[in-house]
Scaffold this motif. Structure first.
Motif, mmCIF file in Angstrom:
data_model
loop_
_atom_site.group_PDB
_atom_site.id
_atom_site.type_symbol
_atom_site.label_atom_id
_atom_site.label_comp_id
_atom_site.label_asym_id
_atom_site.label_seq_id
_atom_site.Cartn_x
_atom_site.Cartn_y
_atom_site.Cartn_z
ATOM 1 N N GLU A 141 93.249 -8.469 -5.363
ATOM 2 C CA GLU A 141 93.906 -9.210 -6.438
ATOM 3 C C GLU A 141 92.970 -9.257 -7.643
ATOM 4 O O GLU A 141 91.744 -9.265 -7.488
ATOM 5 C CB GLU A 141 94.251 -10.626 -5.963
ATOM 6 N N THR A 142 93.548 -9.272 -8.818
ATOM 7 C CA THR A 142 92.743 -9.223 -10.041
ATOM 8 C C THR A 142 93.096 -10.366 -10.991
ATOM 9 O O THR A 142 94.166 -10.967 -10.902
ATOM 10 C CB THR A 142 92.940 -7.887 -10.782
ATOM 11 N N LYS A 143 92.180 -10.606 -11.895
ATOM 12 C CA LYS A 143 92.366 -11.630 -12.926
ATOM 13 C C LYS A 143 92.006 -11.029 -14.271
ATOM 14 O O LYS A 143 90.922 -10.467 -14.445
ATOM 15 C CB LYS A 143 91.482 -12.853 -12.643
ATOM 16 N N ASP A 144 92.915 -11.113 -15.235
ATOM 17 C CA ASP A 144 92.681 -10.605 -16.587
ATOM 18 C C ASP A 144 92.495 -11.783 -17.532
ATOM 19 O O ASP A 144 93.395 -12.629 -17.658
ATOM 20 C CB ASP A 144 93.875 -9.783 -17.088
ATOM 21 N N ASN A 145 91.352 -11.843 -18.185
ATOM 22 C CA ASN A 145 91.114 -12.855 -19.216
ATOM 23 C C ASN A 145 91.337 -12.205 -20.578
ATOM 24 O O ASN A 145 90.621 -11.278 -20.954
ATOM 25 C CB ASN A 145 89.697 -13.406 -19.115
ATOM 26 N N ILE A 146 92.331 -12.698 -21.308
ATOM 27 C CA ILE A 146 92.715 -12.124 -22.591
ATOM 28 C C ILE A 146 92.278 -13.037 -23.722
ATOM 29 O O ILE A 146 92.465 -14.255 -23.661
ATOM 30 C CB ILE A 146 94.248 -11.934 -22.694
ATOM 31 N N GLU A 147 91.672 -12.454 -24.739
ATOM 32 C CA GLU A 147 91.300 -13.207 -25.942
ATOM 33 C C GLU A 147 91.726 -12.422 -27.176
ATOM 34 O O GLU A 147 91.340 -11.264 -27.340
ATOM 35 C CB GLU A 147 89.806 -13.470 -25.988
ATOM 36 N N GLN A 148 92.523 -13.035 -28.027
ATOM 37 C CA GLN A 148 93.007 -12.393 -29.247
ATOM 38 C C GLN A 148 92.494 -13.120 -30.481
ATOM 39 O O GLN A 148 92.363 -14.340 -30.476
ATOM 40 C CB GLN A 148 94.541 -12.380 -29.271
ATOM 41 N N GLN A 149 92.236 -12.352 -31.514
ATOM 42 C CA GLN A 149 91.816 -12.917 -32.805
ATOM 43 C C GLN A 149 92.693 -12.342 -33.912
ATOM 44 O O GLN A 149 92.980 -11.146 -33.915
ATOM 45 C CB GLN A 149 90.355 -12.577 -33.106
ATOM 46 N N ARG A 150 93.097 -13.199 -34.825
ATOM 47 C CA ARG A 150 93.856 -12.797 -36.000
ATOM 48 C C ARG A 150 93.104 -13.294 -37.225
ATOM 49 O O ARG A 150 92.854 -14.497 -37.355
ATOM 50 C CB ARG A 150 95.265 -13.384 -35.958
ATOM 51 N N ILE A 151 92.747 -12.384 -38.114
ATOM 52 C CA ILE A 151 91.916 -12.738 -39.268
ATOM 53 C C ILE A 151 92.619 -12.312 -40.543
ATOM 54 O O ILE A 151 92.924 -11.132 -40.735
ATOM 55 C CB ILE A 151 90.529 -12.076 -39.171
ATOM 56 N N TYR A 152 92.883 -13.266 -41.423
ATOM 57 C CA TYR A 152 93.547 -13.029 -42.702
ATOM 58 C C TYR A 152 92.478 -12.990 -43.793
ATOM 59 O O TYR A 152 91.659 -13.925 -43.901
ATOM 60 C CB TYR A 152 94.553 -14.139 -43.003
ATOM 61 N N ILE A 153 92.483 -11.942 -44.608
ATOM 62 C CA ILE A 153 91.379 -11.693 -45.540
ATOM 63 C C ILE A 153 91.900 -11.554 -46.964
ATOM 64 O O ILE A 153 92.855 -10.815 -47.220
ATOM 65 C CB ILE A 153 90.619 -10.414 -45.140
ATOM 66 N N VAL A 154 91.262 -12.258 -47.896
ATOM 67 C CA VAL A 154 91.574 -12.150 -49.320
ATOM 68 C C VAL A 154 90.264 -11.978 -50.082
ATOM 69 O O VAL A 154 89.334 -12.764 -49.915
ATOM 70 C CB VAL A 154 92.320 -13.398 -49.844
ATOM 71 N N ASN A 155 90.180 -10.945 -50.896
ATOM 72 C CA ASN A 155 88.977 -10.687 -51.705
ATOM 73 C C ASN A 155 87.714 -10.661 -50.850
ATOM 74 O O ASN A 155 86.708 -11.291 -51.162
ATOM 75 C CB ASN A 155 88.851 -11.725 -52.822
ATOM 76 N N ASP A 156 87.790 -9.935 -49.729
ATOM 77 C CA ASP A 156 86.645 -9.742 -48.821
ATOM 78 C C ASP A 156 86.194 -11.028 -48.134
ATOM 79 O O ASP A 156 85.081 -11.089 -47.612
ATOM 80 C CB ASP A 156 85.452 -9.126 -49.557
ATOM 81 N N LYS A 157 87.036 -12.046 -48.109
ATOM 82 C CA LYS A 157 86.680 -13.309 -47.463
ATOM 83 C C LYS A 157 87.795 -13.728 -46.518
ATOM 84 O O LYS A 157 88.974 -13.690 -46.869
ATOM 85 C CB LYS A 157 86.441 -14.404 -48.512
ATOM 86 N N ALA A 158 87.414 -14.137 -45.301
ATOM 87 C CA ALA A 158 88.396 -14.619 -44.334
ATOM 88 C C ALA A 158 88.909 -15.987 -44.777
ATOM 89 O O ALA A 158 88.131 -16.926 -44.933
ATOM 90 C CB ALA A 158 87.770 -14.725 -42.946
ATOM 91 N N ILE A 159 90.230 -16.085 -45.012
ATOM 92 C CA ILE A 159 90.796 -17.367 -45.461
ATOM 93 C C ILE A 159 91.453 -18.118 -44.305
ATOM 94 O O ILE A 159 91.689 -19.325 -44.404
ATOM 95 C CB ILE A 159 91.819 -17.158 -46.590
ATOM 96 N N GLU A 160 91.738 -17.418 -43.206
ATOM 97 C CA GLU A 160 92.288 -18.082 -42.023
ATOM 98 C C GLU A 160 91.987 -17.233 -40.806
ATOM 99 O O GLU A 160 92.132 -16.006 -40.839
ATOM 100 C CB GLU A 160 93.791 -18.307 -42.153
ATOM 101 N N CYS A 161 91.545 -17.886 -39.728
ATOM 102 C CA CYS A 161 91.244 -17.196 -38.480
ATOM 103 C C CYS A 161 91.916 -17.947 -37.334
ATOM 104 O O CYS A 161 91.741 -19.158 -37.206
ATOM 105 C CB CYS A 161 89.738 -17.136 -38.229
#
Length: 215
Positions: A141-161
């Motif tokens: 039996e197996t276990k999958d640990n999933i981690e997702q990231q969403r990064i919104y970028i404006v003018n080379d700067k992350a404005i929301e993560c």
């Protein structure tokens, strides 16, 4: 080695962090397009300046990717025990997206960079770490640990993560539905490490075939 599902699954990227604001997650690309202008903003020179504009830009580009309307080139690389694959998507010679997969026997990661005027405006990163979780040698039996990231970028700067974490067990009949898991704000909203990776990928965009380590 397990592999993650790539495009067109990324059409589910923009799930929202609260129930008041419906997201594109769980909707088809056709449904999503109903919420955006039919005019193709990819022809505009200006880059998206808000999260809503980023979502609209992403929707248009992702539908082109799903419909296979973009040109693509790719190469593979081997680095010790890590295998990697990089795909570059272009429209009329302009780079629009980069998909970077890399993994070993128990870990895999997919980074999707969405570009406007040569710079990322959105990054989606999907990591999966799996291990054995009981069972027998004949039927592990197996276990999958999933981690997702969403990064919104404006003018080379992350404005929301945003981030989303969940676990899938092969022995469970009640695994969570990823669509029903809310994104939460990341404690550290930065993409400095991914920016370094992006710059390396950009430098290698003319590679073809197989290569040694690039990272």
């Amino acid at each position: 080695m397990k592999k993650l599902i790539l495009l067109p699954a990324v059409v589910l990227l923009f799930s929202c962090e609260n129930k008041k604001n419906d997201s594109t997650e769980g909707k088809s690309s056709t449904d999503t397009l109903k919420t955006v202008s039919n005019k193709d903003s990819l022809d505009k020179n200006n880059s998206p300046q808000t999260v809503d504009e980023i979502k609209a830009e992403f929707t248009l580009l992702n539908n082109l990717l799903i419909a296979k309307k973009l040109d693509s080139t790719s190469f593979e690389y081997e680095c010790n025990e890590v295998s990697g694959n990089v795909v570059y998507y272009t429209s009329n010679g302009e780079l629009k997206s980069i998909k970077h997969f890399h993994g070993d026997s128990h870990f895999s990661s997919v980074e999707n960079y969405y570009l406007k005027n040569g710079k990322p405006y959105f990054i989606f990163k999907d990591d999966m770490l799996w291990n054995f979780d009981g069972g027998t040698p004949e039927k592990p039996e197996t276990k999958d640990n999933i981690e997702q990231q969403r990064i919104y970028i404006v003018n080379d700067k992350a404005i929301e993560c945003l981030e989303k974490k969940y676990t899938i067990r092969s022995s469970s009949k009640n695994n969570p539905n990823p669509d029903n898991i809310q994104n939460v704000p990341s404690k550290n909203c930065s993409y400095s490490e991914l920016q370094k990776t992006f710059e390396v990928l950009l430098k290698n965009k003319d590679k073809k075939g197989k290569s040694d380590c690039i990272l």
